[in-house]
Scaffold this motif. Structure first.
Motif, mmCIF file in Angstrom:
data_model
loop_
_atom_site.group_PDB
_atom_site.id
_atom_site.type_symbol
_atom_site.label_atom_id
_atom_site.label_comp_id
_atom_site.label_asym_id
_atom_site.label_seq_id
_atom_site.Cartn_x
_atom_site.Cartn_y
_atom_site.Cartn_z
ATOM 1 N N GLY A 93 -46.403 -60.510 29.598
ATOM 2 C CA GLY A 93 -46.993 -61.773 29.164
ATOM 3 C C GLY A 93 -47.616 -61.665 27.789
ATOM 4 N N VAL A 94 -48.361 -60.568 27.541
ATOM 5 C CA VAL A 94 -48.983 -60.366 26.235
ATOM 6 C C VAL A 94 -47.926 -60.208 25.156
ATOM 7 C CG1 VAL A 94 -50.376 -58.775 24.850
ATOM 8 C CG2 VAL A 94 -51.116 -59.404 27.153
ATOM 9 N N GLY A 95 -46.844 -59.465 25.479
ATOM 10 C CA GLY A 95 -45.752 -59.297 24.513
ATOM 11 C C GLY A 95 -45.117 -60.618 24.135
ATOM 12 N N LEU A 96 -44.922 -61.481 25.133
ATOM 13 C CA LEU A 96 -44.338 -62.797 24.881
ATOM 14 C C LEU A 96 -45.237 -63.636 23.979
ATOM 15 C CD1 LEU A 96 -42.014 -64.749 25.562
ATOM 16 C CD2 LEU A 96 -43.355 -65.534 27.518
ATOM 17 N N LEU A 97 -46.528 -63.626 24.251
ATOM 18 C CA LEU A 97 -47.474 -64.390 23.444
ATOM 19 C C LEU A 97 -47.564 -63.822 22.022
ATOM 20 C CD1 LEU A 97 -50.280 -64.902 26.101
ATOM 21 C CD2 LEU A 97 -48.837 -66.690 25.105
ATOM 22 N N ALA A 98 -47.487 -62.486 21.902
ATOM 23 C CA ALA A 98 -47.551 -61.864 20.576
ATOM 24 C C ALA A 98 -46.329 -62.265 19.739
ATOM 25 C CB ALA A 98 -47.609 -60.341 20.713
ATOM 26 N N GLU A 99 -45.143 -62.258 20.367
ATOM 27 C CA GLU A 99 -43.927 -62.650 19.652
ATOM 28 C C GLU A 99 -43.982 -64.129 19.265
ATOM 29 O OE1 GLU A 99 -40.622 -61.620 22.085
ATOM 30 O OE2 GLU A 99 -40.957 -59.463 21.915
ATOM 31 N N ALA A 100 -44.500 -64.961 20.172
ATOM 32 C CA ALA A 100 -44.618 -66.390 19.867
ATOM 33 C C ALA A 100 -45.573 -66.606 18.698
ATOM 34 C CB ALA A 100 -45.106 -67.146 21.102
ATOM 35 N N GLY A 101 -46.699 -65.867 18.695
ATOM 36 C CA GLY A 101 -47.649 -65.992 17.593
ATOM 37 C C GLY A 101 -47.063 -65.527 16.274
ATOM 38 N N LEU A 102 -46.297 -64.431 16.329
ATOM 39 C CA LEU A 102 -45.665 -63.905 15.114
ATOM 40 C C LEU A 102 -44.666 -64.898 14.554
ATOM 41 C CD1 LEU A 102 -45.244 -61.535 13.173
ATOM 42 C CD2 LEU A 102 -43.545 -60.627 14.779
ATOM 43 N N TRP A 103 -43.820 -65.460 15.439
ATOM 44 C CA TRP A 103 -42.823 -66.424 14.980
ATOM 45 C C TRP A 103 -43.503 -67.683 14.441
ATOM 46 C CZ3 TRP A 103 -38.217 -66.769 13.229
ATOM 47 C CH2 TRP A 103 -37.559 -67.994 13.177
ATOM 48 N N ILE A 131 -30.437 -67.470 12.656
ATOM 49 C CA ILE A 131 -30.515 -66.244 13.442
ATOM 50 C C ILE A 131 -29.306 -66.202 14.366
ATOM 51 C CG2 ILE A 131 -31.833 -64.983 15.180
ATOM 52 C CD1 ILE A 131 -34.349 -66.238 13.972
ATOM 53 N N ILE A 132 -28.470 -65.173 14.197
ATOM 54 C CA ILE A 132 -27.250 -65.033 14.988
ATOM 55 C C ILE A 132 -27.483 -63.968 16.042
ATOM 56 C CG2 ILE A 132 -24.766 -64.563 14.906
ATOM 57 C CD1 ILE A 132 -25.039 -65.146 11.832
ATOM 58 N N SER A 133 -27.195 -64.275 17.302
ATOM 59 C CA SER A 133 -27.469 -63.313 18.366
ATOM 60 C C SER A 133 -26.364 -63.322 19.409
ATOM 61 C CB SER A 133 -28.812 -63.629 19.037
ATOM 62 O OG SER A 133 -28.668 -64.658 19.995
ATOM 63 N N ASP A 134 -26.480 -62.351 20.332
ATOM 64 C CA ASP A 134 -25.553 -62.270 21.461
ATOM 65 C C ASP A 134 -26.059 -63.090 22.637
ATOM 66 O OD1 ASP A 134 -27.721 -60.836 22.196
ATOM 67 O OD2 ASP A 134 -26.650 -58.978 22.666
ATOM 68 N N ASP A 135 -27.006 -63.971 22.384
ATOM 69 C CA ASP A 135 -27.618 -64.863 23.368
ATOM 70 C C ASP A 135 -28.752 -64.202 24.138
ATOM 71 O OD1 ASP A 135 -27.881 -67.433 24.305
ATOM 72 O OD2 ASP A 135 -26.577 -67.143 26.034
ATOM 73 N N PHE A 154 -34.034 -63.698 20.929
ATOM 74 C CA PHE A 154 -33.528 -64.083 19.609
ATOM 75 C C PHE A 154 -33.157 -65.566 19.526
ATOM 76 C CE2 PHE A 154 -32.233 -59.515 19.940
ATOM 77 C CZ PHE A 154 -33.166 -59.042 19.041
ATOM 78 N N ARG A 155 -33.301 -66.276 20.620
ATOM 79 C CA ARG A 155 -32.927 -67.687 20.617
ATOM 80 C C ARG A 155 -34.088 -68.518 20.092
ATOM 81 N NH1 ARG A 155 -31.079 -70.072 26.207
ATOM 82 N NH2 ARG A 155 -29.981 -68.064 26.257
ATOM 83 N N VAL A 156 -34.325 -68.364 18.790
ATOM 84 C CA VAL A 156 -35.428 -69.060 18.131
ATOM 85 C C VAL A 156 -34.925 -69.644 16.818
ATOM 86 C CG1 VAL A 156 -37.270 -67.643 19.116
ATOM 87 C CG2 VAL A 156 -36.151 -66.909 17.012
ATOM 88 N N GLY A 157 -35.674 -70.608 16.303
ATOM 89 C CA GLY A 157 -35.327 -71.177 15.008
ATOM 90 C C GLY A 157 -33.941 -71.803 14.998
ATOM 91 N N ASN A 158 -33.305 -71.686 13.854
ATOM 92 C CA ASN A 158 -31.946 -72.197 13.677
ATOM 93 C C ASN A 158 -30.991 -71.130 14.199
ATOM 94 O OD1 ASN A 158 -29.835 -73.797 12.911
ATOM 95 N ND2 ASN A 158 -30.139 -73.575 10.711
ATOM 96 N N LYS A 185 -22.047 -75.537 22.248
ATOM 97 C CA LYS A 185 -21.153 -75.926 21.145
ATOM 98 C C LYS A 185 -21.860 -75.886 19.794
ATOM 99 C CE LYS A 185 -18.330 -79.837 19.529
ATOM 100 N NZ LYS A 185 -17.803 -81.190 19.860
ATOM 101 N N ALA A 186 -23.059 -76.445 19.713
ATOM 102 C CA ALA A 186 -23.761 -76.519 18.431
ATOM 103 C C ALA A 186 -24.003 -75.131 17.854
ATOM 104 C CB ALA A 186 -25.086 -77.260 18.607
ATOM 105 N N GLU A 187 -24.352 -74.171 18.729
ATOM 106 C CA GLU A 187 -24.652 -72.815 18.255
ATOM 107 C C GLU A 187 -23.384 -72.045 17.894
ATOM 108 O OE1 GLU A 187 -28.327 -71.413 20.930
ATOM 109 O OE2 GLU A 187 -26.913 -72.784 21.901
ATOM 110 N N LEU A 188 -22.305 -72.288 18.639
ATOM 111 C CA LEU A 188 -21.044 -71.615 18.338
ATOM 112 C C LEU A 188 -20.389 -72.175 17.069
ATOM 113 C CD1 LEU A 188 -19.611 -71.262 21.946
ATOM 114 C CD2 LEU A 188 -20.099 -69.379 20.376
#
Length: 226
Positions: A19-29, A43-47, A51-55, A138-141
Motif C-alpha cells: 500500500g505504501v509503495g502504491l501511494l509513493a508511486e502515485a505521489g511521484l507520478w 509510455i509504452i508497456s507490456d500492459d 506502467f499504465r499511466v499518462g499517455n 484499440k486506442a493504446e494499440l
C-alpha cells in the motif's frame, strides 16, 4: 521519514509495504505531472499495471504473444489462430512501413482494418474472448497513428534492462545499497556509451586519468545529437 509520518497522520497503515509503495508511486507520478517534467511523453508497456499511466501505448509484440499462448485442441481452432496471427503480423508490418512516411490520409483505413481483425468471431471461444479484450485496447494499440515517432514495441527498453537482469540472476543481487547504486551507475554508463558508439573502457580510462582517448561528457554528446 516525513512521508511515512504524513501517511500515518492520514490513517494509512505504514507497515503495509504494498500500500505504501502504491501511494509513493502515485505521489511521484503526481509530482512529475504537476511540474510538467514529461510533457506529452508516451509510455509504452507490456500492459503491466504499474506502467499504465499518462499517455499510454501497448507493445504489439506482447499483444501477439498473448495469441501465441493459446492452446487450440481442434484442427479448426488451429487454423483460426493461425489466420488471426497472420492478420495481426501483416497489420503490424503495415504500421512499420507507415511509420517511415506517415500519411494522415491512411489513418482511417488503419482504424477500419484494426476493427475487421479484432472484431472477427471464429467460434474458438478463447481466441474470440482475447480478440474482444484486445479490441478494447484499440486506442493504446493505435497510439502510433497519433504519435508516429514512438516505437511499436518495448524491445529497445527490454534490451537495456537485460544485462541488469542477467547480472542479478547470476549474483543474486548486491550486498548493500551502495553496491546496488554502484552497479546501476556503471551499467547505466556502459549502456549510454554503447548508444553513443563509444568504448566504455576508453570512457573509464579517460575519467580515471589513464592516458588514451579523450571522451567528452556524455551529457554534452546526448544533447548535441538531440
Amino acid at each position: 521519514m516525513p512521508f511515512l509520518e504524513h501517511l500515518a497522520n492520514k490513517g494509512v497503515e505504514i507497515f503495509d509495504r504494498q500500500g505504501v509503495g502504491l501511494l509513493a508511486e502515485a505521489g511521484l507520478w503526481g509530482c512529475i505531472r504537476y511540474h510538467g517534467l514529461v510533457g506529452d511523453m508516451v509510455i509504452i508497456s507490456d500492459d503491466a499495471g504499474q506502467f499504465r499511466v499518462g499517455n499510454h501505448a501497448l507493445c504489439w509484440v506482447h499483444c501477439e504473444r498473448l495469441l501465441q499462448k493459446l492452446m487450440p485442441t481442434k484442427a479448426k481452432e488451429v487454423r483460426s489462430l493461425a489466420l488471426v496471427r497472420d492478420l495481426v503480423w501483416r497489420f503490424y508490418k503495415a504500421l512499420k512501413i507507415w511509420k517511415q512516411k506517415p500519411s494522415p490520409q491512411a489513418i482511417p483505413a488503419f482504424r477500419r482494418r484494426f476493427d475487421r481483425i479484432f472484431k472477427l468471431r471464429t467460434g474458438y471461444d478463447a481466441l474470440d474472448a482475447l480478440l474482444v479484450r484486445l479490441h478494447r485496447r484499440k486506442a493504446e494499440l493505435l497510439r502510433v497513428l497519433e504519435r508516429p515517432e514512438i516505437p511499436l514495441n518495448t524491445n529497445a527498453s527490454e534490451n537495456d534492462l537485460r544485462s541488469f537482469v542477467i547480472r542479478r540472476k547470476i549474483s543474486g543481487g548486491t550486498m548493500s545499497r551502495d553496491g546496488r547504486v554502484a552497479r546501476d551507475t556503471m551499467f547505466g554508463l556502459m549502456k549510454t556509451c554503447q548508444k553513443q558508439g563509444l568504448s566504455f573502457y576508453h570512457y573509464l580510462g579517460d575519467r580515471l586519468g589513464i592516458h588514451g582517448k579523450t571522451i567528452p561528457p556524455l551529457a554534452g554528446l546526448i544533447a548535441a545529437k538531440a
